[in-house]
Write an enzyme that holds these catalytic residues in place. Structure first.
Site, PDB file in Angstrom:
ATOM      1  CD  GLU A 313      -1.234 -61.388  -1.388  1.00 34.97           C
ATOM      2  OE1 GLU A 313      -1.285 -62.782  -0.969  1.00 34.97           O
ATOM      3  OE2 GLU A 313      -1.810 -61.216  -2.716  1.00 34.97           O
ATOM      4  N   GLY A 314       1.611 -60.205   3.603  1.00 33.62           N
ATOM      5  CA  GLY A 314       1.853 -60.994   4.849  1.00 33.62           C
ATOM      6  C   GLY A 314       2.670 -62.255   4.075  1.00 33.62           C
TER       7      GLY A 314
END
Length: 348
Positions: A313-314
């Site tokens: 997701e970062g």
């Protein structure tokens, strides 16, 4: 080469001046450790003695993978679309961390196997509703692969034109640790068993099944080492878009924040096309996913954090971003020995 960027080595013109500026701060030489190397890298990347991080953002690329139908994931494919909905509703970890640290966040539909409703934070870039199952045929055509790369590059150019000079890339895609493992194996020649991990939480039996499926998937293709051929055969649309995103960001002298295993696999492909892309990259963390530490070693990447993350997701980018802020802050605002009238190190 059908993918064309201009990514020379970073200029060394300011290196000595930046290092001298760092060394003159009121501290023993090297006392700020990795922050000093980070400040030097940011200054070189932005080609200035006084760097600033402008409009930092994270692009989260989402796509589905045909290999999921062969039982390589603990979660069903529908979770990809459901998590995109969670991102857009603001309920995921990346939403929380991005908001906490003032990071702009965009979600990109690179190839989710669903029709997603329009949303102000969603960018529609769907190449197809998921890749093919590479157990029986290449994941994507070369035309699809190139289209994804170019779209990723265009998205970065848009952020750059909006004033961003610091960007990171996250991903969401059930099954994408399988793609990342295949890319890593083919492009590094590291044993597949060392590249394959538990992904979303496979038990021992499921992990062995995943490895067996991926070993079987290698057989029909023989030895593939050309980066785009490997990417089109085993990659995902979200991974291909990240490849283009890294390359365009480096071409524009932006600072790139690298997340975990899948994001690093995308960078591996990009670096095989243009090796100096890595000069622009900061490795936010080392993932708990098997293979990531070895991949970082191959890329000569030193991670800022080791928190046993394996979310994607970062999320690692958002958590590490304050360290970039600290590196820039000390470089610009910390007093020198002369300014503070503090005696420096004896040289006699």
């Amino acid at each position: 080469m059908p993918v064309t960027f201009t990514i020379p080595p970073l200029s060394t013109a300011l290196s000595l001046a930046l290092q001298a500026k760092i060394d003159q701060k009121t501290k023993p030489l090297g006392a700020l450790g990795q922050l000093e190397a980070l400040a030097l890298q940011i200054g070189r990347c932005h080609n200035t003695l006084t760097p600033h991080l402008h409009k930092p953002c994270i692009l989260v690329f989402a796509g589905d993978h045909g290999i999921v139908e062969s039982g390589v994931s603990a979660y069903p494919q529908v979770v990809t679309a459901q998590m995109v909905g969670n991102f857009l509703a603001g309920g995921a970890a990346i939403n929380v961390f991005a908001k906490q640290h003032g990071l702009d966040l965009w979600i990109i539909d690179a190839g989710v196997n669903a029709d997603l409703a329009p949303h102000e934070q969603l960018i529609s870039a769907k190449i197809a509703k998921g890749t093919q199952n590479f157990l029986g045929q290449p994941a994507m055509t070369m035309a699809q692969c190139l289209s994804a790369i170019n779209f990723g590059a265009d998205l970065v150019l848009q952020r750059y034109n909006a004033g961003c000079n610091c960007i990171g890339f996250g991903e969401m895609g059930i099954g994408n640790t399988s793609s990342a493992a295949m890319l890593m194996h083919c492009l590094t020649n590291i044993a597949l068993s060392q590249c394959v991990g538990r992904g979303t939480g496979l038990d021992d039996v499921q992990l062995q099944h995943k490895l067996a499926v991926l070993e079987q998937a290698l057989e029909p293709y023989g030895t593939i080492t050309e980066p785009l051929a490997v990417l089109s055969t085993f990659g995902g649309f979200e991974i291909a878009m990240m490849v283009g995103a890294y390359l365009k960001a480096a071409e524009l002298n932006m600072l790139c924040m690298v997340d975990g295993f899948i994001a690093s696999a995308a960078l591996l492909v990009a670096s095989k096309l243009y090796p100096h892309v890595i000069d622009h990259c900061v490795f936010s963390h080392v993932s708990n996913e098997q293979g990531h530490q070895a991949l970082l070693g191959y890329l000569n990447g030193k991670a800022l954090l080791n928190l046993d993350l394996r979310l994607g997701e970062g999320s690692g980018i958002a958590l590490a971003y304050p360290l970039l802020q600290s590196a820039v802050a000390f470089l610009n605002d910390m007093a020198t020995f002369e300014e503070a009238q503090v005696a420096g190190k004896n040289t006699g």
